[in-house]
Design a protein around this motif. Structure first.
Motif, short mmCIF file in Angstrom:
data_model
loop_
_atom_site.label_atom_id
_atom_site.label_comp_id
_atom_site.label_asym_id
_atom_site.label_seq_id
_atom_site.Cartn_x
_atom_site.Cartn_y
_atom_site.Cartn_z
N ARG A 1 4.25 -13.39 22.10
CA ARG A 1 5.26 -12.77 21.25
C ARG A 1 5.07 -13.17 19.80
NH1 ARG A 1 10.31 -10.73 22.79
NH2 ARG A 1 11.74 -10.41 21.03
N HIS A 2 4.79 -14.45 19.56
CA HIS A 2 4.61 -14.92 18.18
C HIS A 2 3.43 -14.21 17.53
CE1 HIS A 2 5.12 -17.94 14.97
NE2 HIS A 2 3.83 -17.77 14.81
N VAL A 3 2.32 -14.12 18.24
CA VAL A 3 1.13 -13.46 17.70
C VAL A 3 1.41 -11.99 17.42
CG1 VAL A 3 -1.22 -12.72 18.25
CG2 VAL A 3 -0.51 -15.08 18.70
N ARG A 4 2.05 -11.32 18.37
CA ARG A 4 2.37 -9.90 18.19
C ARG A 4 3.29 -9.69 16.99
NH1 ARG A 4 4.43 -9.25 22.81
NH2 ARG A 4 6.65 -9.23 22.31
N THR A 5 4.25 -10.60 16.80
CA THR A 5 5.24 -10.46 15.73
C THR A 5 4.65 -10.69 14.35
OG1 THR A 5 7.01 -11.16 17.23
CG2 THR A 5 7.45 -11.32 14.87
N PHE A 6 3.78 -11.70 14.23
CA PHE A 6 3.30 -12.09 12.90
C PHE A 6 1.89 -11.61 12.56
CE2 PHE A 6 6.75 -15.13 13.60
CZ PHE A 6 7.43 -15.01 12.40
N ASP A 7 1.23 -10.99 13.52
CA ASP A 7 -0.12 -10.49 13.27
C ASP A 7 -0.22 -9.49 12.11
OD1 ASP A 7 -2.88 -10.51 13.95
OD2 ASP A 7 -2.65 -8.59 14.95
N PRO A 8 0.81 -8.65 11.89
CA PRO A 8 0.69 -7.67 10.80
C PRO A 8 0.75 -8.25 9.39
CG PRO A 8 2.30 -6.96 12.45
CD PRO A 8 2.01 -8.39 12.71
N TYR A 9 1.07 -9.52 9.26
CA TYR A 9 1.33 -10.08 7.93
C TYR A 9 0.16 -10.94 7.43
CZ TYR A 9 5.97 -8.48 9.10
OH TYR A 9 7.03 -7.69 9.49
N ASP A 10 -0.10 -10.84 6.14
CA ASP A 10 -1.20 -11.60 5.53
C ASP A 10 -0.83 -13.05 5.29
OD1 ASP A 10 -2.86 -9.39 5.47
OD2 ASP A 10 -2.15 -8.75 3.50
N VAL A 11 0.47 -13.32 5.08
CA VAL A 11 0.93 -14.68 4.80
C VAL A 11 2.23 -14.91 5.57
CG1 VAL A 11 1.74 -16.32 3.07
CG2 VAL A 11 -0.12 -14.75 2.52
N VAL A 12 2.31 -16.06 6.24
CA VAL A 12 3.51 -16.45 6.97
C VAL A 12 3.91 -17.84 6.48
CG1 VAL A 12 4.55 -16.87 9.24
CG2 VAL A 12 2.72 -15.15 8.99
N VAL A 13 5.21 -18.05 6.26
CA VAL A 13 5.68 -19.37 5.82
C VAL A 13 6.81 -19.82 6.73
CG1 VAL A 13 7.41 -18.49 4.18
CG2 VAL A 13 6.40 -20.76 3.85
N ALA A 14 6.86 -21.14 6.96
CA ALA A 14 7.96 -21.72 7.72
C ALA A 14 8.42 -22.99 7.02
CB ALA A 14 7.53 -22.05 9.14
N PRO A 15 9.74 -23.21 6.93
CA PRO A 15 10.25 -24.46 6.35
C PRO A 15 10.24 -25.57 7.38
CG PRO A 15 12.09 -23.05 6.92
CD PRO A 15 10.84 -22.29 7.28
N SER A 16 9.10 -25.77 8.04
CA SER A 16 9.00 -26.73 9.13
C SER A 16 7.55 -27.12 9.38
CB SER A 16 9.60 -26.14 10.41
OG SER A 16 9.26 -26.92 11.53
N GLY A 17 7.21 -28.37 9.07
CA GLY A 17 5.87 -28.85 9.39
C GLY A 17 5.64 -28.91 10.88
N SER A 18 6.68 -29.20 11.62
CA SER A 18 6.58 -29.33 13.07
C SER A 18 6.17 -28.02 13.72
CB SER A 18 7.91 -29.82 13.64
OG SER A 18 7.87 -29.92 15.03
N ALA B 1 -6.31 -16.09 22.27
CA ALA B 1 -6.65 -17.30 21.54
C ALA B 1 -7.23 -16.97 20.17
CB ALA B 1 -7.65 -18.13 22.34
N SER B 2 -8.09 -15.98 20.11
CA SER B 2 -8.69 -15.57 18.83
C SER B 2 -7.64 -15.01 17.89
CB SER B 2 -9.79 -14.54 19.08
OG SER B 2 -10.84 -15.09 19.82
N ARG B 3 -6.73 -14.20 18.43
CA ARG B 3 -5.66 -13.65 17.60
C ARG B 3 -4.72 -14.75 17.12
NH1 ARG B 3 -2.43 -9.27 20.51
NH2 ARG B 3 -1.63 -8.88 18.40
N ALA B 4 -4.46 -15.73 18.00
CA ALA B 4 -3.59 -16.84 17.62
C ALA B 4 -4.23 -17.66 16.49
CB ALA B 4 -3.32 -17.73 18.82
N GLU B 5 -5.53 -17.86 16.56
CA GLU B 5 -6.23 -18.58 15.50
C GLU B 5 -6.16 -17.82 14.18
OE1 GLU B 5 -9.56 -21.06 18.10
OE2 GLU B 5 -10.03 -19.04 17.37
N ALA B 6 -6.25 -16.51 14.26
CA ALA B 6 -6.16 -15.70 13.04
C ALA B 6 -4.78 -15.81 12.40
CB ALA B 6 -6.50 -14.24 13.36
#
Length: 244
Positions: A61-78, A100-105
């Motif tokens: 779900r995370h990969v599918r949700t954020f794959d379209p974006y060039d930059v992702v930011v989170a206020p969380s190092g964890s 796995a490859s998509r997750a790495e991207a």
């Protein structure tokens, strides 16, 4: 720049001001921040407690949700640490090399806030104003997994009105560690007592960090002591201005 906000579970449900401050800060710098509504837990808790199979749908779900974006930011190092160091591993162990490859991207485009500001946007003076005596706690995942180094400190040093005081034994864990605090409560409490003692020794009126989870733990201990020291997320400090 169009930036996707990965809000994280804890910020979304308990500390929304950290997420709102992240948006305010980036928009003030002239960037468009979007919030993908399909996002959910990154699965860090599941992996850390030994449930990688239950993590796999969350990774998908995370990969599918954020794959379209060039930059992702989170206020969380964890949580950024989980995306970078766990997602591809979980997919690969499940035999899904494509995932796995998509997750790495996706992970290569995902940044903790101080990394995004300094490394991607190339800015340290954010025009912030925060007239307080502040000490900084470098959370374990930021320090050891992401290796953010002095990036947050460089940003804090450029905040007008802020007096930055060094935290003794800053690299020591505050004792939260997610479920560690539940499973090892006595040890966690002892570690927290050490951290609080060091925070109070600085004379700071604010303790800041890049993870609301650690701030929740430290803040809880400080509030029970009625110490008069607040915990404030780094994003909130950096988003503050003289007119706000």
């Amino acid at each position: 720049m169009r930036i996707a906000l990965f809000v994280t579970c804890l910020a979304d449900t308990m500390f929304p001001e950290a997420a709102k401050a992240t948006v305010r800060l980036l928009e003030r710098l002239g960037h468009e921040v979007v919030f993908p509504t399909d996002q959910t837990c990154c699965g860090q808790m599941h992996v850390n407690t030994g449930y990688p199979k239950d993590t796999l749908p969350l990774v998908r779900r995370h990969v599918r949700t954020f794959d379209p974006y060039d930059v992702v930011v989170a206020p969380s190092g964890s949580c950024v640490g989980s995306v970078r160091h766990q997602h591809a591993m979980v997919a690969r162990r499940a035999g899904d090399e494509r995932l796995a490859s998509r997750a790495e991207a996706v992970s290569s485009r995902t940044y903790e806030l101080s990394e995004l500001l300094t490394d991607v946007l190339g800015i340290e003076d954010l025009g912030a104003y925060y007239p307080h005596r502040v000490t900084y706690h470098p959370t374990c995942h930021s320090l050891r997994m992401l290796r953010v180094g002095d990036r947050p400190l460089r940003l804090l040093r450029r905040v007008r009105g802020l007096t930055l005081v060094e935290l003794p034994a800053a690299e020591q864990c505050c004792g939260f560690g997610g479920t560690f605090a539940v499973k090892n409560a006595d040890t966690s409490t002892a570690m927290l007592a050490d951290k609080i003692r060091h925070v109070l020794s600085t004379g700071a009126d604010v303790c800041t960090a890049g993870d609301v989870s650690c701030l929740m733990h430290i803040g809880g201990g400080l509030s029970r002591l009625r110490a008069g020291v607040r915990t404030v997320h780094l994003a909130e400090v950096l988003a503050s201005t003289e007119v706000s």
